[in-house]
Design a protein around this motif. Structure first.
Motif: not given
Length: 218
Positions: A86-112
Motif C-alpha cells: 500500500r505504501q508503494n501504491g500497489l493494492t491490486a493483486p494483478a499488479e502485485i503478481h506482475e512484480l519481479p521475483a527479485a524485487k519481492l526478495r529485495e523488499i521482504f527477504g523471503a525465500d519464496t
C-alpha cells in the motif's frame, strides 16, 4: 433461539464439505527443485480473484498463512505485506503478481512467494440443491531463482442433503441457501480448501519446512 441460530443448526445437519484436487501424488511429482531450494520463509501474495465475489481474495488470504506456518515455514505477516504494498501504491493483486521475483526478495527477504488464483467462491442455488464452492490454484515460486517449486489445486464444496423425497430436497435447498447467505459459509469452505491445499504432508502437497519436526524425515 433466534431464527438465524435455528437456521444454522438445521443447516449444519444438512451440509457436508467434500474436497477434490489434483490426482497427483508425491511419488508422481518432481520435488527435486523444492528440495534443492530448501526454502525457510514464504511471502503469501494477495490471491487473484477470478470470481464475481468481492470478498473472495480476503477470505482466502486470511486463512492461507496458518497451514503454511504449521507446516514449518516462517510466513511474512499479512498485515506487513499489505501495508508495504500500500505504501508503494500497489493494492491490486494483478499488479502485485506482475512484480519481479527479485524485487519481492529485495523488499521482504523471503525465500519464496505463494501465488494463488481463486476460480470459484460463493453459493449457488439449483432447484433441488444448494452448494458453496471454493476452488483455488497455487504456485510456490523461488524468489532467488524464479523457479517454480510446487503447484497445487484444490476445491472444497459444501452441499445440501438430498434425503426426504422431492419436498424434502426442496426444503433442504432453500434452508441451505438462506444459511449460506446469512452466515457467509463461503469463508468456512475457503478455510477447508486452503488447509487441504497448503498443509504439508498431503498427496501432491508442499514439503515440510525447516521449523517442522518432520522436515528431515521427508
Amino acid at each position: 433461539m433466534t431464527p438465524l441460530r435455528t437456521l444454522k443448526r438445521i443447516g449444519g445437519m444438512l451440509l457436508a464439505i467434500t474436497l477434490a484436487g489434483c490426482a497427483a501424488t508425491q511419488a508422481q511429482l518432481d520435488y527435486a527443485a523444492f528440495r534443492a531450494s530448501r526454502p525457510a520463509s514464504i511471502l503469501v501474495l494477495p490471491p487473484l480473484n477470478e470470481t464475481v465475489e468481492v470478498d473472495a481474495s480476503q477470505g482466502v488470504l486470511a486463512q492461507a498463512t496458518f497451514p503454511l506456518a504449521e507446516s514449518g515455514y516462517y510466513v511474512i505477516p499479512v498485515a506487513v505485506m499489505e501495508e508495504t504494498f500500500r505504501q508503494n501504491g500497489l493494492t491490486a493483486p494483478a499488479e502485485i503478481h506482475e512484480l519481479p521475483a527479485a524485487k519481492l526478495r529485495e523488499i521482504f527477504g523471503a525465500d519464496t512467494a505463494l501465488y494463488m488464483s481463486i476460480k470459484k467462491y460463493g453459493a449457488s442455488y439449483a432447484v433441488l440443491s444448494s452448494s458453496v464452492a471454493v476452488e483455488i490454484e497455487a504456485s510456490l515460486i523461488d524468489l532467488r531463482s524464479g523457479a517454480v517449486l510446487w503447484q497445487g489445486h484444490k476445491q472444497a464444496v459444501e452441499t445440501s442433503g438430498s434425503g426426504g423425497g422431492l419436498i424434502g430436497m426442496l426444503v433442504n435447498a432453500v434452508i441451505s441457501q438462506i444459511v449460506n447467505t446469512l452466515s457467509d459459509r463461503s469463508y468456512v469452505v475457503a478455510g477447508a480448501a486452503s488447509q487441504s491445499l497448503l498443509f504439508a504432508g498431503q498427496p501432491g502437497g508442499i514439503l515440510y519446512g525447516p521449523r517442522s519436526p518432520k522436515y528431515e524425515l521427508q
